[in-house]
Write an enzyme that holds these catalytic residues in place. Structure first.
Site, PDB file in Angstrom:
ATOM      1  N   ASP A 180       0.832  -1.223   0.000  1.00 50.42           N
ATOM      2  CA  ASP A 180       0.000   0.000   0.000  1.00 50.42           C
ATOM      3  C   ASP A 180       0.854   1.256   0.000  1.00 50.42           C
ATOM      4  O   ASP A 180       0.421   2.309  -0.462  1.00 50.42           O
ATOM      5  CB  ASP A 180      -0.885   0.029   1.263  1.00 50.42           C
ATOM      6  CG  ASP A 180      -1.723  -1.245   1.352  1.00 50.42           C
ATOM      7  OD1 ASP A 180      -1.945  -1.725   2.479  1.00 50.42           O
ATOM      8  OD2 ASP A 180      -2.105  -1.766   0.284  1.00 50.42           O
ATOM      9  N   LYS A 188      19.947   7.791   4.495  1.00 48.40           N
ATOM     10  CA  LYS A 188      19.946   6.327   4.309  1.00 48.40           C
ATOM     11  C   LYS A 188      21.377   5.813   4.291  1.00 48.40           C
ATOM     12  O   LYS A 188      22.243   6.461   3.719  1.00 48.40           O
ATOM     13  CB  LYS A 188      19.289   5.996   2.952  1.00 48.40           C
ATOM     14  CG  LYS A 188      17.862   6.460   2.777  1.00 48.40           C
ATOM     15  CD  LYS A 188      17.416   6.302   1.320  1.00 48.40           C
ATOM     16  CE  LYS A 188      18.061   7.347   0.439  1.00 48.40           C
ATOM     17  NZ  LYS A 188      17.593   7.280  -0.962  1.00 48.40           N
ATOM     18  N   ASP A 227      18.112   2.216  -5.919  1.00 49.19           N
ATOM     19  CA  ASP A 227      19.123   1.790  -6.904  1.00 49.19           C
ATOM     20  C   ASP A 227      20.439   1.421  -6.237  1.00 49.19           C
ATOM     21  O   ASP A 227      21.390   0.998  -6.908  1.00 49.19           O
ATOM     22  CB  ASP A 227      19.384   2.921  -7.916  1.00 49.19           C
ATOM     23  CG  ASP A 227      20.114   4.097  -7.269  1.00 49.19           C
ATOM     24  OD1 ASP A 227      21.292   4.327  -7.584  1.00 49.19           O
ATOM     25  OD2 ASP A 227      19.503   4.744  -6.408  1.00 49.19           O
TER      26      ASP A 227
HETATM   27  O1  LIG Z   1      26.247  11.829  -3.225  1.00 51.48           O
HETATM   28  C1  LIG Z   1      25.067  11.925  -2.893  1.00 51.48           C
HETATM   29  O2  LIG Z   1      24.635  12.816  -2.124  1.00 51.48           O
HETATM   30  C2  LIG Z   1      24.135  10.843  -3.364  1.00 51.48           C
HETATM   31  O3  LIG Z   1      24.690  10.087  -4.400  1.00 51.48           O
HETATM   32  C3  LIG Z   1      22.833  11.314  -3.884  1.00 51.48           C
HETATM   33  O4  LIG Z   1      22.367  12.281  -3.079  1.00 51.48           O
HETATM   34  C4  LIG Z   1      21.895  10.110  -3.943  1.00 51.48           C
HETATM   35  O5  LIG Z   1      20.579  10.550  -3.921  1.00 51.48           O
HETATM   36  P1  LIG Z   1      19.404   9.429  -3.823  1.00 51.48           P
HETATM   37  O6  LIG Z   1      19.820   8.295  -4.731  1.00 51.48           O
HETATM   38  O7  LIG Z   1      19.344   9.009  -2.373  1.00 51.48           O
HETATM   39  O8  LIG Z   1      18.162  10.140  -4.323  1.00 51.48           O
HETATM   40 MG   LIG Z   2      19.653   6.615  -5.644  1.00 48.55          MG
END
Ligand SMILES: O=C(O)[C@H](O)[C@H](O)COP(=O)(O)O
Ligand SMILES: [Mg+2]
Length: 314
Positions: free
Chosen positions: A20, A238, A263
């Site tokens: 959901d 994250k 990804d």
């Molecule tokens: O270097 C960075 O900050 C990250 O690669 C980038 O911000 C990744 O962004 P996300 O894939 O979490 O949208």
């Molecule tokens: Mg990403």
């Protein structure tokens, strides 16, 4: 536990039925730099049409949520402020409401407008960042301009580092002085009068997925400070917990019926797994199928798709 590769409409329908709440990473899932991933816009629209809760969770600290909303709009992806969580926003909330940085303390920023705008939005004062005096080159081996309290303000109670395409020696030098300032961590509390200085990263992604990439990411840009100071920074984005706490405080959801689409194994998939959320990895960003097929792979998603755009065929 092997992952399930999804490629048929019936598999996609089953995925929709089972979840959901869909949490989306952005860079490398919805877009690459400023280019939308083919079909991603249609896939998000389909989920909304099916009544799904859609939340966006990006480690990218270069833009504030307001600026990200502009990017969503430009891409044709429906989004409201309450749906968007960036590491810049989560870091500002963390400093304000979790660390409760005292009013008379400010934050030294190694980063750009995204971090500054989110600190402004929660009323936390900052210096450094894109300010003129910190975006110059020092004369070779001349540190004299850094020796005054104006340059290294003792009222700085935290250094916050994020993605910064204007990284310079002067910023590293000032940030280093703040995070190595005498002052016992804890008593008085870091960030208070006489205390030490918090050292916080918005995120520690090693690389950034954009056209022609990968490129050095936020984690690689803050690593000189980690190496020089020998301090272990607190990291908000994250896969770390502060980001999930921030999301759940604003958009509670049933984790048993949620799916995180990412990804990157060491940020997105690890983040969701720590949070007890099912994971779908797509191959339009950083991590590869070879990594999850490798003998002894430590982080393996529940599901794998070539691209989130493949949902758009439904
Ligand atoms: O270097 C960075 O900050 C990250 O690669 C980038 O911000 C990744 O962004 P996300 O894939 O979490 O949208
Ligand atoms: Mg990403």
């Amino acid at each position: 536990m092997p992952y399930e590769t999804l490629s048929s409409a019936s598999q996609y329908e089953a995925l929709l039925d089972a979840h959901d709440t869909w949490l989306f990473d952005c860079d490398g899932v919805l877009w690459s730099g400023d280019e939308a991933i083919a079909g991603a816009v249609e896939a998000v629209a389909l989920l909304r049409k099916r009544g799904k809760q859609v939340i966006f969770v990006t480690n990218n600290a270069s833009k504030s949520r307001q600026a990200l909303l502009g990017k969503f709009r430009k891409m044709g992806i429906e989004a409201e402020t309450k749906d968007v969580f960036s590491s810049a926003y989560a870091s500002a909330v963390y400093l304000k409401h979790v660390l409760k940085l005292p009013e008379d303390r400010s934050v030294y920023v190694v980063g750009m407008e995204g971090i500054q705008e989110e600190l402004d939005a929660v009323g936390v004062r900052w210096c450094g960042g894109t300010s003129k005096e910190d975006n110059v080159f020092l004369p070779p081996l001349d540190f004299s301009s850094l020796l005054s309290p104006e340059a290294i303000d003792p009222k700085v109670g935290a250094v916050l580092c994020g993605f910064d395409m204007h990284l310079s020696y002067i910023k590293l030098a000032k940030a280093f002085k703040h995070i190595t300032r005498e002052g016992a961590e804890g008593e008085p509390k870091a960030g208070e009068e006489g205390g030490g200085c918090y050292f916080i990263l918005t995120n520690d992604d090693s690389t950034f997925p954009a056209k022609g990439g990968p490129w050095p990411g936020a984690g690689s840009l803050s690593s000189p400070l980690v190496f020089a100071s020998k301090r272990k920074p607190l990291i908000v984005g994250k896969p770390h917990q502060p980001m999930l706490d921030c999301i759940e405080a604003v958009q509670p959801f049933d984790k048993s019926r949620a799916l995180f689409v990412g990804d990157r194994l060491d940020t997105d998939i690890a983040f969701a797994q720590h949070g007890g959320i099912k994971t779908l990895m797509v191959l339009t960003g950083i991590s590869t199928k070879a990594e999850i097929d490798a003998e002894g792979a430590e982080i393996v998603p529940d599901f794998l798709m070539q691209s989130i755009g493949d949902l758009a065929q439904l």
